[in-house]
Design a protein around this motif. Structure first.
Motif: not given
Ligand code: PLP
Length: 446
Positions: A1-4, A112-119, A140-144, A214-216, A247-252, A276-278
């Motif tokens: 799931m994403t914040g989009s 495993v996921s961007g959310s967990e990486a941020n945590e 901002s969006y940093h995870g679920a 924060m995201e760049p 720097s949250d580079e999950v998308i960037t 994460a993601k890419g």
């Molecule tokens: N950080 C950013 C900037 C994101 O856009 C996302 C997801 O879209 C996340 C973290 C969370 O990543 P994940 O969905 O893999 O947990």
């Protein structure tokens, strides 16, 4: 799931995928069964140009054979090795990541996921700084997951946990965007936004602040690059008040904004990068944190004990190594050569009265809409509602584009669309996709 995008399937109703209430764009979405390059097709054979890279993650394009082969080879040899043991694919990917990461970010922790990486990054920062707070940006969006959603500024995501999760330890500040500060130039925006951040740090108490996260380049919140000099001021503030910069580079990351990591264009050194993601082009779930050498050493000394069963899964790491090869061999160059066309084609959408701004970097762009007469956004940017409501014409543009064969993402807030093709898109893909978007805008706004 994403914040989009906003969960469109209310709990209790039949969701588009899965057997439990699950996030989706609603019931009227295609069942995607195949993909190749920049295109995907559904179970009826209808093709779509995937200008959202699904969730801004299939950076290498769909069905990239070298990644599939690397995963298959790894699965045949040994699919899983405990994260408490060494594994060659994991070690190789860690070394490759350290090679391309800016400066001395050579320690790698796999999640495993961007959310967990941020945590995890937050856990590292708190341990290192012996301070509880992490500051993030509104919108901002940093995870679920509980912690990552609490760090998220976007009100819809926060609302999912805020009633139950302890959100202490996170504070918010405003992003450097014109909607947040009255500034006549990008330089004034930098000054005002950085002064505001300093005020927030001082007001929270610098000794209590462990890190800024924060995201760049803003991701789903609107693909906004920072104004010139903003990150330099942020780095100076971090140094002055002894706060870490994450720097949250999950998308960037991984070529999305043109470089390996989006922060590189800002010329400042973060203390940690989350990704994460890419990293695997989404061929397998993988995420992680890159940490500065000295920070890694100090965390090891303290014996911080973290790790997940599937963190650094060998099949995902093999995918990561193969994806990095593809980025290095072809796709970083492709972004460099095709991004100017993507930018100019998208900027031409400004000819529509309802398009108020087009912004982004590399292969990550937002098209923002506002009422032409008043300049007001179609949904309230701060209320966190209405992203996909029936009366939001921006959501209707996204739908019309999908009906005409082009997938784009919905931003948060929902007055913008996010355009982020796989990094293998060429100029004719770009012209075709933006042409369809142009028609979809015309269809909705006239
Ligand atoms: N950080 C950013 C900037 C994101 O856009 C996302 C997801 O879209 C996340 C973290 C969370 O990543 P994940 O969905 O893999 O947990």
């Amino acid at each position: 799931m994403t914040g989009s995008e906003r969960p469109a399937t209310p709990a209790g109703e039949t969701p588009a995928s899965g057997s439990l209430p699950h996030w989706s764009d609603g019931d009227d979405v295609p069942t995607i069964t195949r993909g190749e390059g920049v295109r995907v097709s559904d179970d009826e054979g209808t093709q779509f140009l995937d200008f959202a890279s699904q969730l801004y993650c299939v950076n290498a394009g769909h069905s990239e054979e070298t990644i599939v082969e690397a995963m298959t080879e790894q699965a045949r040899r040994i699919p899983y090795v405990s994260s408490s043991k060494h594994n060659d694919a994991r070690t190789e990917l860690a070394a490759r990541l350290a090679d391309v990461a800016p400066g001395d970010l050579s320690g790698v922790y796999f999640a495993v996921s961007g959310s967990e990486a941020n945590e995890a990054a937050v856990q590292f920062a708190r341990a290192e700084q012996d301070a509880p707070k992490v500051l993030t940006r509104w919108r901002s969006y940093h995870g679920a997951t509980y912690g990552a959603a609490a760090l998220t500024g976007d009100p819809e995501t926060r609302a999912t946990v805020e009633r139950y999760a302890a959100t202490s330890g996170s504070g918010k500040f405003l992003p450097p965007i014109p909607a947040a500060f009255d500034a006549e130039s990008p330089e004034e925006l930098t000054e005002k936004a950085a002064d505001h951040l300093e005020f927030v740090i001082r007001n929270e108490g610098p000794d209590s602040v462990a890190a800024l996260l924060m995201e760049p380049v803003g991701g789903t919140s609107g693909a906004f690059p920072a104004p010139p000099g903003y990150f330099e001021r942020v780095r100076d503030l971090c140094d002055e008040y002894d706060v870490l910069l994450i720097s949250d580079e999950v998308i960037t990351g991984f070529g999305r904004c043109g470089d390996w990591f989006g922060i590189e264009a800002e010329g400042v050194q973060p203390d940690m990068i989350t990704f994460a993601k890419g990293v695997t082009s989404a061929y397998a779930p993988l995420a992680g944190v890159l940490v500065r050498d000295s920070l890694g050493a100090s965390l090891r000394e303290e014996g911080i004990d973290v790790g997940q069963t599937f963190g650094g899964h060998p099949v995902a790491c093999a995918a990561g190594v193969a994806a990095m090869d593809v980025y290095e061999d072809r796709l970083l160059d492709n972004v460099e050569s095709v991004a100017p066309t993507l930018e100019s084609e998208l900027r031409a959408l400004n000819a529509h009265e309802a398009v108020s701004e087009v912004r982004g970097r590399g292969f990550l762009w937002a098209v923002e809409f506002a009422e032409p007469e008043t300049g007001d956004p179609y949904v309230d940017p701060w209320a966190g509602e209405g992203n996909e409501t029936d009366d939001n014409p921006v959501a209707a543009v996204k739908e019309a584009a999908m009906d005409a064969g082009v997938l784009v993402g919905g931003g948060r807030p929902g007055f913008q669309l996010i355009v982020a093709p796989p990094l293998c898109a060429d100029e004719s893909d770009v012209r075709e996709a933006v042409g369809v978007l142009d028609d979809a805008i015309g269809e909705v706004f006239g």
